[in-house]
Design an enzyme around this catalytic site. Structure first.
Site, PDB file in Angstrom:
ATOM      1  N   ASP A  42       1.146  -1.175  -0.396  1.00  0.00           N
ATOM      2  CA  ASP A  42       0.161  -0.129  -0.706  1.00  0.00           C
ATOM      3  C   ASP A  42       1.256   1.148   0.139  1.00  0.00           C
ATOM      4  O   ASP A  42       2.022   1.289   0.371  1.00  0.00           O
ATOM      5  CB  ASP A  42      -0.666  -0.090   1.352  1.00  0.00           C
ATOM      6  CG  ASP A  42      -1.656   1.150   1.065  1.00  0.00           C
ATOM      7  OD1 ASP A  42      -2.566   1.849   0.180  1.00  0.00           O
ATOM      8  OD2 ASP A  42      -1.611   2.030   2.348  1.00  0.00           O
ATOM      9  N   LYS A  43       0.455   2.366  -0.284  1.00  0.00           N
ATOM     10  CA  LYS A  43       1.144   3.362  -0.480  1.00  0.00           C
ATOM     11  C   LYS A  43       1.250   4.166   0.700  1.00  0.00           C
ATOM     12  O   LYS A  43       1.954   4.329   1.506  1.00  0.00           O
ATOM     13  CB  LYS A  43       0.722   4.592  -1.115  1.00  0.00           C
ATOM     14  CG  LYS A  43       1.873   5.950  -2.058  1.00  0.00           C
ATOM     15  CD  LYS A  43       1.267   6.887  -2.232  1.00  0.00           C
ATOM     16  CE  LYS A  43       0.217   7.398  -1.955  1.00  0.00           C
ATOM     17  NZ  LYS A  43       0.219   8.283  -1.460  1.00  0.00           N
ATOM     18  N   THR A  44       0.425   4.505   1.215  1.00  0.00           N
ATOM     19  CA  THR A  44       0.087   5.594   2.355  1.00  0.00           C
ATOM     20  C   THR A  44       0.644   5.053   3.119  1.00  0.00           C
ATOM     21  O   THR A  44      -0.059   4.591   4.482  1.00  0.00           O
ATOM     22  CB  THR A  44      -1.543   7.028   1.845  1.00  0.00           C
ATOM     23  OG1 THR A  44      -1.215   7.043   1.271  1.00  0.00           O
ATOM     24  CG2 THR A  44      -1.646   7.805   3.202  1.00  0.00           C
ATOM     25  N   THR A  73      -2.403   1.344  -4.937  1.00  0.00           N
ATOM     26  CA  THR A  73      -3.308   2.308  -3.706  1.00  0.00           C
ATOM     27  C   THR A  73      -4.683   3.078  -4.796  1.00  0.00           C
ATOM     28  O   THR A  73      -5.167   2.977  -6.015  1.00  0.00           O
ATOM     29  CB  THR A  73      -2.361   3.584  -3.490  1.00  0.00           C
ATOM     30  OG1 THR A  73      -2.551   4.588  -3.205  1.00  0.00           O
ATOM     31  CG2 THR A  73      -2.103   4.176  -5.353  1.00  0.00           C
ATOM     32  N   GLY A  74      -5.025   3.783  -3.144  1.00  0.00           N
ATOM     33  CA  GLY A  74      -6.123   4.766  -3.753  1.00  0.00           C
ATOM     34  C   GLY A  74      -6.306   5.710  -4.078  1.00  0.00           C
ATOM     35  O   GLY A  74      -6.826   6.168  -4.637  1.00  0.00           O
ATOM     36  N   ASP A 126      -1.771  -0.774   5.937  1.00  0.00           N
ATOM     37  CA  ASP A 126      -2.046  -0.434   7.023  1.00  0.00           C
ATOM     38  C   ASP A 126      -3.467  -0.142   7.831  1.00  0.00           C
ATOM     39  O   ASP A 126      -3.889   0.259   9.269  1.00  0.00           O
ATOM     40  CB  ASP A 126      -1.184   0.899   7.626  1.00  0.00           C
ATOM     41  CG  ASP A 126      -1.697   1.977   6.932  1.00  0.00           C
ATOM     42  OD1 ASP A 126      -2.410   1.649   5.507  1.00  0.00           O
ATOM     43  OD2 ASP A 126      -1.111   3.022   7.049  1.00  0.00           O
ATOM     44  N   ASP A 156      -7.037  -2.162   3.443  1.00  0.00           N
ATOM     45  CA  ASP A 156      -6.220  -3.596   2.791  1.00  0.00           C
ATOM     46  C   ASP A 156      -6.575  -4.505   3.990  1.00  0.00           C
ATOM     47  O   ASP A 156      -6.696  -5.535   3.090  1.00  0.00           O
ATOM     48  CB  ASP A 156      -4.282  -1.967   3.591  1.00  0.00           C
ATOM     49  CG  ASP A 156      -4.103  -1.394   3.007  1.00  0.00           C
ATOM     50  OD1 ASP A 156      -4.135  -1.505   1.747  1.00  0.00           O
ATOM     51  OD2 ASP A 156      -4.124  -0.236   3.859  1.00  0.00           O
TER      52      ASP A 156
END
Length: 691
Positions: free
Chosen positions: A386-388, A534-535, A581, A585
């Site tokens: 995931d990114k953020t 990622t969203g 996180d 996810d």
């Protein structure tokens, strides 16, 4: 799904299963939220008391073993000295009897538990071995059979068993300390509102319908609904996205989120079993119930060894009696088989490696829930991030500063903006203040501070009216934005006005974590392809992917689409790990072969993951892969040593080479102890490999 196959059976200690001994020692609100209990002779002591009990039994038995060994005629003959005196033998019998009953009690009760469930295992063979040695030695001591007693082997055997079990449980228990870091995401206290009175109470005393006050900058103590106030709430640990969410009356807030610049009054909607803390405790209890595939293999091997040893022991007795040998010789051979075949080396082969690797992993920021997944980390061929909050910090950092006022340098400009933003708890404001502190700037004094709801802040600085505002404020005021203000879709920009004239702007973005690039490179060097799902919009995702040199990127994906990303990679034959996180996810974490949750993230993500990164460092994931490989390699080595020893020692103990070679009980006990020491030392070498 691997989670569905976890063993959620009873937690009795009868099988002495050391894969189940990680007990939470987490304290919250002044109490211990959960304690696993063990039966089978331990009277339901908590795990800490049981560890202390094993240590106490070890020291007492060790002290009593000194005279037992020193006075043993077999040991005297082996070493080559003489020490005899009146009542020596009765004294040895009394001391050895105490050691057998007191020190052997956990194993004897463990055998009873195994036999009740018709699953004889390590405890049964240990109990049979020490009982056979004790009974035979007593018979010899009373002169009913000719031979030498095994009291010294009995004493040392029990000492080794007690010490081994203590060290294993102590090592494994150390891993649970990392839970304290996760639990810190929730406050212990809450400000309870009763009419005009506000009192501080423990979070666990709150009832449904109670109203609590959440001041600016504080974490939300419990799930609830806003009844009064407006504020931006940072839910990045819950949603995986860093943009704060504006909350007002009738909006819901989730425990652990960070309140922004305004005060909120919240009505409690969840408590008790639904609380974050209890979910963490349940997570650990599930881990205690879970066995890895390698542990299951070792348990089966120990079970087979028990049956083989018991069978070979009885057959040895009968074979030598039928062959016409005296009873003492036949019994001695049987007891030698029992003592020699004690499965302690096999019993500690896997649990000791697990204990050490779990403890070291916890020290390195890895909390292991599913040990099978931990061992299988060596198989990972594709890693999806995931990114953020995972590859990025999940908080705003200053990217660019543009000063449009002549004769004003960047430091002066930033210090002025930071002075205005300092009173605010908004993530953007905090990002600006952090940048000023990083540059060690002195902030000027301000006066007449005003908050422009949803638009920015205003104050007097050195006789000038200074505003730090959003693009929306400029649009409403009819002020044209600088053409180069928005350089990237990943940035958020705030503008600065001095006496109603635009003076510059500050562009902020969710910064990539410092060690993300290193983590990606190390994973790729080990042959693992790295992807990001990622969203966020494609432009932001591509910018991050380009900087980190990823193998692929999936942007603007919803939670169910993240699951599809994992499924697609699995259908391509990849062994997939997913790292995230947020709640968004969780489905993908559950679908992945190995689910990895960032420790600063949500309880939902943590519950669906196999491994939690307590310190939220991407490089910990590379450590995870390396640790998994080292742990599995050490387990296989220990299984080889433990089983190889028994394959050779049991036939020798039975007397297959008689009369050319006969393995004495003393040498058999030494070999048994030596195999255990070899396995233990080999497990300790794991510490070097996991540095």
């Amino acid at each position: 799904m691997k989670h569905k196959h976890m063993n959620h059976g009873d937690m009795e200690h009868r099988q002495m299963d050391h894969s189940r001994t990680v007990t939470p020692v987490v304290r919250h609100s002044g109490r211990r939220p959960g304690q696993m209990k063990h039966g089978a002779g331990h009277g339901g002591h908590d795990h800490g008391a049981m560890i202390a009990d094993f240590l106490r039994r070890f020291w007492i038995c060790l002290i009593l073993s000194v005279p037992v060994v020193a006075f043993s005629m077999m040991f005297q003959e082996l070493v080559g000295y003489q020490l005899d005196f009146p009542f020596r033998e009765p004294l040895v019998v009394v001391l050895a009897s105490f050691i057998y009953i007191y020190g052997g009690w956990p194993f004897l009760t463990g055998m009873v538990g195994e036999l009740r469930t018709r699953q004889p295992g390590m405890m049964t063979l240990v109990a049979v071995a020490i009982t056979a040695a004790y009974a035979y030695s007593v018979v010899v001591s009373f002169g009913w059979l000719r031979g030498m007693d095994f009291f010294w082997e009995l004493a040392t055997l029990i000492d080794i068993m007690l010490l081994g079990h203590y060290l294993e449980m102590k090592s494994v228990a150390g891993a649970s300390r990392s839970l304290e870091l996760i639990v810190q995401m929730l406050p212990a206290d809450a400000h309870k509102v009763e009419g005009d009175k506000i009192t501080d109470v423990m979070v666990d005393t709150l009832d449904m319908g109670d109203v609590v006050l959440i001041r600016p900058g504080e974490r939300v103590p419990t799930d609830g609904e806003v009844v009064e106030g407006d504020s931006s709430v940072n839910e990045s640990m819950l949603t995986g996205e860093s943009i704060p969410v504006q909350k007002g009356p009738r909006d819901s807030v989730i425990a652990g989120a960070v309140n922004g610049e305004g005060a909120l009054r919240v009505r409690v909607t969840h408590k008790g079993e639904d609380s974050y803390l209890n979910k963490v405790v349940r997570m650990v209890e599930e881990a205690q119930n879970a066995k890895s595939q390698t542990q299951t293999l070792a348990d089966r091997a120990a079970g087979w060894l028990t049956l083989i040893s018991l069978s070979v022991g009885l057959l040895t007795l009968l074979a030598w009696l039928i062959a016409g040998k005296e009873v003492s010789f036949a019994v001695e051979r049987m007891v030698t088989v029992m003592v020699t075949a004690c499965p302690h080396a096999l019993g500690v082969a896997i649990p000791l490696v697990v204990a050490i690797s779990t403890a070291i992993s916890a020290q390195k920021g890895l909390l292991i829930r599913n040990r099978t997944a931990f061992e299988e980390a060596r198989k990972i061929t594709a890693m999806v991030f995931d990114k953020t909050g995972t590859l990025t910090e999940g908080e705003f950092g200053v990217n660019r500063i543009k000063v449009l006022v002549p004769d004003m340098d960047e430091a002066t400009f930033l210090s002025m903006v930071a002075a205005l933003e300092q009173p605010s708890q908004h993530p953007i404001a905090q990002g600006i203040v952090r940048e000023a502190k990083k540059r060690d700037l002195n902030l000027p004094g301000i006066s007449d501070f005003q908050s422009i709801t949803g638009k920015g802040v205003s104050a007097m600085v050195a006789g000038q009216r200074v505003l730090v505002v959003s693009p929306g404020f400029l649009k409403e005021a009819g002020i044209e934005q600088p053409h180069d203000a928005f350089g990237s879709g990943a940035e958020t920009v705030v503008f600065v006005l001095i006496d109603d004239q635009i003076a510059g702007y500050v562009a902020l973005a969710d910064k990539i974590r410092e060690d993300s690039k290193e983590a990606v490179q190390r994973l790729q060097e080990s042959g693992i392809k790295v992807y990001m799902a990622t969203g966020d919009n494609q432009k932001v995702a591509d910018a991050v992917a380009k900087e980190l040199v990823l193998d692929g990127v999936y942007a603007e994906v919803l939670p169910d689409q993240k699951v599809n990303v994992v499924k697609d990679l699995q259908q391509q034959g990849q062994f997939v790990a997913m790292t995230g996180d947020g709640v968004n996810d969780a489905p993908a974490l559950a679908q992945a072969n190995v689910g990895i949750a960032v420790g600063s993230g949500t309880d939902v993500a943590a519950e669906t993951a196999d491994i939690i990164l307590v310190n939220s460092r991407p490089t910990d994931i590379t450590n995870l892969v390396e640790f998994g490989k080292a742990t599995y390699r050490k387990m296989i080595q220990n299984l080889f040593w433990a089983t190889g020893y028994n394959i050779v020692a049991i036939p020798l103990a039975a007397g297959v080479l008689y009369p050319n070679f006969v393995l004495s009980p003393a040498i058999g006990a030494v070999l048994m102890s030596a195999s255990t020491v070899i396995v233990a030392l080999n497990a300790q070498l794991l510490k070097r490999e996991m540095k």
